[in-house]
Structure formats: structure tokens, C-alpha cells
Design a protein around this motif. Structure first.
Motif, PDB file in Angstrom:
ATOM      1  N   VAL A  12       0.850  -1.191   0.000  1.00 48.25           N
ATOM      2  CA  VAL A  12       0.000   0.000   0.000  1.00 48.25           C
ATOM      3  C   VAL A  12       0.883   1.237   0.000  1.00 48.25           C
ATOM      4  O   VAL A  12       2.007   1.200   0.512  1.00 48.25           O
ATOM      5  CB  VAL A  12      -0.949  -0.018   1.224  1.00 48.25           C
ATOM      6  CG1 VAL A  12      -0.167   0.065   2.526  1.00 48.25           C
ATOM      7  CG2 VAL A  12      -2.000   1.075   1.124  1.00 48.25           C
ATOM      8  N   GLN A  13       0.377   2.308  -0.569  1.00 49.60           N
ATOM      9  CA  GLN A  13       1.125   3.557  -0.558  1.00 49.60           C
ATOM     10  C   GLN A  13       0.991   4.260   0.784  1.00 49.60           C
ATOM     11  O   GLN A  13      -0.001   4.050   1.508  1.00 49.60           O
ATOM     12  CB  GLN A  13       0.623   4.479  -1.669  1.00 49.60           C
ATOM     13  CG  GLN A  13       0.998   4.030  -3.067  1.00 49.60           C
ATOM     14  CD  GLN A  13       0.632   5.049  -4.125  1.00 49.60           C
ATOM     15  OE1 GLN A  13      -0.305   5.826  -3.955  1.00 49.60           O
ATOM     16  NE2 GLN A  13       1.363   5.040  -5.224  1.00 49.60           N
ATOM     17  N   ALA A  14       1.971   5.065   1.096  1.00 49.38           N
ATOM     18  CA  ALA A  14       1.914   5.846   2.326  1.00 49.38           C
ATOM     19  C   ALA A  14       0.619   6.652   2.367  1.00 49.38           C
ATOM     20  O   ALA A  14       0.201   7.223   1.353  1.00 49.38           O
ATOM     21  CB  ALA A  14       3.114   6.765   2.418  1.00 49.38           C
ATOM     22  N   GLY A  15      -0.004   6.662   3.535  1.00 48.08           N
ATOM     23  CA  GLY A  15      -1.282   7.334   3.708  1.00 48.08           C
ATOM     24  C   GLY A  15      -2.479   6.430   3.492  1.00 48.08           C
ATOM     25  O   GLY A  15      -3.610   6.815   3.805  1.00 48.08           O
ATOM     26  N   GLY A  16      -2.229   5.254   2.978  1.00 47.68           N
ATOM     27  CA  GLY A  16      -3.304   4.311   2.710  1.00 47.68           C
ATOM     28  C   GLY A  16      -3.699   3.509   3.935  1.00 47.68           C
ATOM     29  O   GLY A  16      -3.205   3.743   5.045  1.00 47.68           O
ATOM     30  N   SER A  17      -4.605   2.551   3.700  1.00 54.78           N
ATOM     31  CA  SER A  17      -5.151   1.741   4.793  1.00 54.78           C
ATOM     32  C   SER A  17      -5.132   0.262   4.423  1.00 54.78           C
ATOM     33  O   SER A  17      -5.194  -0.102   3.247  1.00 54.78           O
ATOM     34  CB  SER A  17      -6.599   2.150   5.081  1.00 54.78           C
ATOM     35  OG  SER A  17      -6.685   3.497   5.496  1.00 54.78           O
ATOM     36  N   LEU A  18      -5.058  -0.546   5.455  1.00 54.44           N
ATOM     37  CA  LEU A  18      -5.207  -1.997   5.335  1.00 54.44           C
ATOM     38  C   LEU A  18      -5.928  -2.489   6.572  1.00 54.44           C
ATOM     39  O   LEU A  18      -5.813  -1.886   7.652  1.00 54.44           O
ATOM     40  CB  LEU A  18      -3.845  -2.706   5.233  1.00 54.44           C
ATOM     41  CG  LEU A  18      -3.078  -2.676   3.924  1.00 54.44           C
ATOM     42  CD1 LEU A  18      -1.713  -3.316   4.120  1.00 54.44           C
ATOM     43  CD2 LEU A  18      -3.844  -3.387   2.824  1.00 54.44           C
ATOM     44  N   ARG A  19      -6.639  -3.587   6.411  1.00 53.10           N
ATOM     45  CA  ARG A  19      -7.232  -4.248   7.569  1.00 53.10           C
ATOM     46  C   ARG A  19      -6.721  -5.676   7.627  1.00 53.10           C
ATOM     47  O   ARG A  19      -6.955  -6.470   6.712  1.00 53.10           O
ATOM     48  CB  ARG A  19      -8.752  -4.245   7.529  1.00 53.10           C
ATOM     49  CG  ARG A  19      -9.349  -4.766   8.833  1.00 53.10           C
ATOM     50  CD  ARG A  19     -10.847  -4.673   8.904  1.00 53.10           C
ATOM     51  NE  ARG A  19     -11.500  -5.809   8.247  1.00 53.10           N
ATOM     52  CZ  ARG A  19     -12.707  -6.250   8.574  1.00 53.10           C
ATOM     53  NH1 ARG A  19     -13.394  -5.650   9.525  1.00 53.10           N
ATOM     54  NH2 ARG A  19     -13.230  -7.272   7.918  1.00 53.10           N
TER      55      ARG A  19
END
Length: 122
Positions: A12-19
């Protein structure tokens, strides 16, 4: 005996999200405290977050406070880690763990998953 399987990692790119999800086997999942830890290359494993069996007590590492949220669904035998505003320094293998107690030290947990890789690009 509890078996833990993590999923949800990725790039994921910086600033993004993951769960991240951690699915547990065993009928006693709801009695265990659950924790998330991470280990970056060349670094020691570090505590990320923990949640008590009821969800009534939650702890976070200072480095993720305000960005990450731990939760659990005892009916689904699953614990989650919602990670927002991700930074390159969050890149690591993330592990979930289960134990009779609750805390920020690895020795407080008896069962560990195999880990899921999270990579945050700048």
C-alpha cells in the motif's frame, strides 16, 4: 490449543489503509487476550496492539496510537487490526498472538500465527 491464521497484508502507498484479520481455531478463543506484534527486517519484534477477551481493555503502542484500531468478533473467532494513515516505517511482518493474559510482551502470549507481510511504499 489455538491455531491462528493472519490475512489482509499487502502493498500500500503511504497514507493508505489496510485491515488485517486473524482467524482462530478452537472453542476457547473468546477467553484469550489477543495481541498484534510486528517485526521489520533487522529489527526486534515489537508490540502493536492488544485487546482483552471481552474487548473492554485495549492497548496500543505509541507509534500507532490514533492510526490503528484493534477489535475482535468472538462469534467469528476473529481479531482485526485496522491500519490507517500508514507510513513506510509500518513496513513489517505482522503477527497475531493469543494468551491467557494481556500485555505488550511476547512472552505473555502462548500461541502465534505465521505472520502476514505489510509493505508501505513512500
Amino acid at each position: 490449543q489455538v491455531q491462528l491464521v493472519e490475512s489482509g497484508g499487502g502493498l500500500v502507498q503511504a497514507g493508505g489503509s489496510l485491515r488485517l484479520s486473524c482467524a482462530a481455531s478452537g472453542r476457547t478463543f473468546s477467553s484469550y487476550g489477543m495481541g498484534w506484534f510486528r517485526q521489520a527486517p533487522g529489527k526486534e519484534r515489537e508490540f502493536v496492539a492488544a485487546i482483552s477477551w471481552s474487548g473492554g481493555m485495549i492497548y496500543y503502542a505509541d507509534s500507532v496510537k490514533g492510526r490503528f484500531t484493534i477489535s475482535r468478533d468472538n462469534a467469528k473467532n476473529t481479531v482485526y487490526l485496522q491500519m490507517n494513515s500508514l507510513k513506510p516505517e509500518d513496513t513489517a511482518v505482522y503477527y497475531c498472538a493469543a494468551g491467557d493474559g494481556l500485555g505488550s510482551h511476547g512472552y505473555q502470549y502462548d500461541y502465534w500465527g505465521q505472520g502476514t507481510q505489510v509493505t508501505v511504499s513512500s
